[in-house]
Design a protein around this motif. Structure first.
Motif, PDB file in Angstrom:
ATOM      1  N   TYR A 177       0.828  -1.206   0.000  1.00 27.37           N
ATOM      2  CA  TYR A 177       0.000   0.000   0.000  1.00 27.37           C
ATOM      3  C   TYR A 177       0.866   1.261   0.000  1.00 27.37           C
ATOM      4  O   TYR A 177       0.547   2.257  -0.659  1.00 27.37           O
ATOM      5  CB  TYR A 177      -0.906  -0.002   1.226  1.00 27.37           C
ATOM      6  N   ALA A 178       1.980   1.223   0.717  1.00 31.33           N
ATOM      7  CA  ALA A 178       2.780   2.428   0.909  1.00 31.33           C
ATOM      8  C   ALA A 178       3.549   2.825  -0.339  1.00 31.33           C
ATOM      9  O   ALA A 178       3.664   4.019  -0.644  1.00 31.33           O
ATOM     10  CB  ALA A 178       3.749   2.219   2.068  1.00 31.33           C
ATOM     11  N   VAL A 179       4.076   1.860  -1.077  1.00 31.59           N
ATOM     12  CA  VAL A 179       4.912   2.196  -2.237  1.00 31.59           C
ATOM     13  C   VAL A 179       4.144   3.035  -3.266  1.00 31.59           C
ATOM     14  O   VAL A 179       4.610   4.099  -3.679  1.00 31.59           O
ATOM     15  CB  VAL A 179       5.501   0.921  -2.872  1.00 31.59           C
ATOM     16  N   PRO A 180       2.963   2.610  -3.731  1.00 32.69           N
ATOM     17  CA  PRO A 180       2.249   3.462  -4.690  1.00 32.69           C
ATOM     18  C   PRO A 180       1.788   4.786  -4.085  1.00 32.69           C
ATOM     19  O   PRO A 180       1.704   5.793  -4.786  1.00 32.69           O
ATOM     20  CB  PRO A 180       1.058   2.600  -5.119  1.00 32.69           C
ATOM     21  N   THR A 181       1.490   4.789  -2.783  1.00 36.03           N
ATOM     22  CA  THR A 181       1.073   6.038  -2.141  1.00 36.03           C
ATOM     23  C   THR A 181       2.212   7.055  -2.129  1.00 36.03           C
ATOM     24  O   THR A 181       2.040   8.226  -2.475  1.00 36.03           O
ATOM     25  CB  THR A 181       0.596   5.773  -0.705  1.00 36.03           C
ATOM     26  N   ILE A 182       3.391   6.614  -1.740  1.00 38.78           N
ATOM     27  CA  ILE A 182       4.557   7.504  -1.693  1.00 38.78           C
ATOM     28  C   ILE A 182       4.963   7.930  -3.098  1.00 38.78           C
ATOM     29  O   ILE A 182       5.250   9.105  -3.361  1.00 38.78           O
ATOM     30  CB  ILE A 182       5.727   6.812  -0.961  1.00 38.78           C
ATOM     31  N   THR A 183       4.989   6.966  -4.016  1.00 40.63           N
ATOM     32  CA  THR A 183       5.356   7.285  -5.397  1.00 40.63           C
ATOM     33  C   THR A 183       4.393   8.302  -6.002  1.00 40.63           C
ATOM     34  O   THR A 183       4.802   9.253  -6.685  1.00 40.63           O
ATOM     35  CB  THR A 183       5.363   6.000  -6.247  1.00 40.63           C
ATOM     36  N   GLY A 184       3.118   8.124  -5.740  1.00 43.47           N
ATOM     37  CA  GLY A 184       2.125   9.064  -6.249  1.00 43.47           C
ATOM     38  C   GLY A 184       2.312  10.459  -5.682  1.00 43.47           C
ATOM     39  O   GLY A 184       2.134  11.455  -6.378  1.00 43.47           O
TER      40      GLY A 184
END
Length: 277
Positions: free
Chosen positions: A105-112
């Motif tokens: 969940y965190a990787v796409p949130t941070i990348t976005g």
């Protein structure tokens, strides 16, 4: 000698040590129990804030790693890390442990969050989001088409075929590639243009345009004047004759010339202003 041999013997099975299994990244800590406690706390409070800070600190190296993917794009690494940290805080606050691993969940949130930073804050010229998307697709296509050594620079047609865009859309994306940053008007020009800046090459507003507009506006009013009044205005403003010389030329008084000039100018001005309304 016996001591040396004893050290060369293979370890017995019960002496063998096994390294703990590696996670997908070294910066992905096991914080499942902490997230479970965080979810159980519910409302805000000192305990929840402390637990939240502990989770953010634990996962901060991962956020920094993601920020590092965007280096060399015109933004400092420190600023990128701050943006990624903000994305991490949002991920910690919104994560639901029942829906899978936190990292997923965190990787796409941070990348976005980092991508939004580039989209919303880093453009020197504001362009529509659609054009920004075209820019990204064109940039990726150019990289893919030139990744092999010796590859020629792709043409507009090549990029259109590779991306499925029209050539007009590719051109818009190409133009947007140059809109990410701007050049200062105080920037000095290349060698050979010593002492000149970019601002020196830009044109100024030509005051003669106002003169042209005024002349065109006054044309019709001048045509409607009696012939003698047109002659007086011509002698005064085009031949630069004094009122006394005009009076002498026409055989009338200087006072009469003055009144005719004032009356004629007022009439022409009124017609010109009326025509602009």
């Amino acid at each position: 000698m016996l001591t040396d041999l004893s050290h060369s013997r293979p370890s017995t099975p019960d002496q063998t040590t096994h390294a703990p299994p590696r996670r997908s990244h070294d910066d992905a800590p096991d914080t499942a129990s902490l997230f479970a406690r965080l979810a159980a706390l519910g409302d805000d409070g000192p305990e929840r804030d402390a637990l939240r800070d502990e989770l953010v600190a634990a996962w901060l190296p991962m956020a920094h790693r993601i920020a590092g993917r965007f280096r060399d794009r015109g933004e400092s690494v420190e600023d990128l890390r701050q943006v990624a940290a903000l994305g991490l805080v949002k991920a910690v606050d919104r994560y639901d442990p029942s829906r899978g691993a936190f990292e997923s969940y965190a990787v796409p949130t941070i990348t976005g969050e980092v991508k939004r930073h580039f989209r919303d804050r880093m453009w020197a010229l504001r362009v529509p989001r659609r054009v920004q998307e075209l820019r990204n697709r064109v940039r990726v296509a150019r990289r893919e088409l030139t990744e092999n050594p010796g590859s020629a620079e792709p043409s507009i047609a090549d990029l259109a075929a590779h991306t499925g865009l029209t050539e007009d859309e590719v051109n818009a994306g190409m133009e947007a590639l140059e809109s990410f940053s701007t050049l200062s008007l105080d920037a000095e020009l290349a060698a050979g243009e010593d002492g000149y800046s970019l601002a020196d090459t830009l044109g100024d507003t030509d005051g003669s345009y106002d003169t042209v507009v005024d002349r065109e506006a006054a044309k019709e009013g001048l045509r409607r004047l009696p012939e003698r009044e047109r002659a007086i205005l011509y002698m005064r403003f085009f031949e630069d004759m004094t009122q006394s010389r005009i009076a002498e030329s026409l055989g009338i008084s200087q006072m009469h010339v003055s009144r005719l000039i004032s009356r004629s100018c007022a009439r022409v001005r009124a017609e010109a202003l009326g025509g602009r309304q």
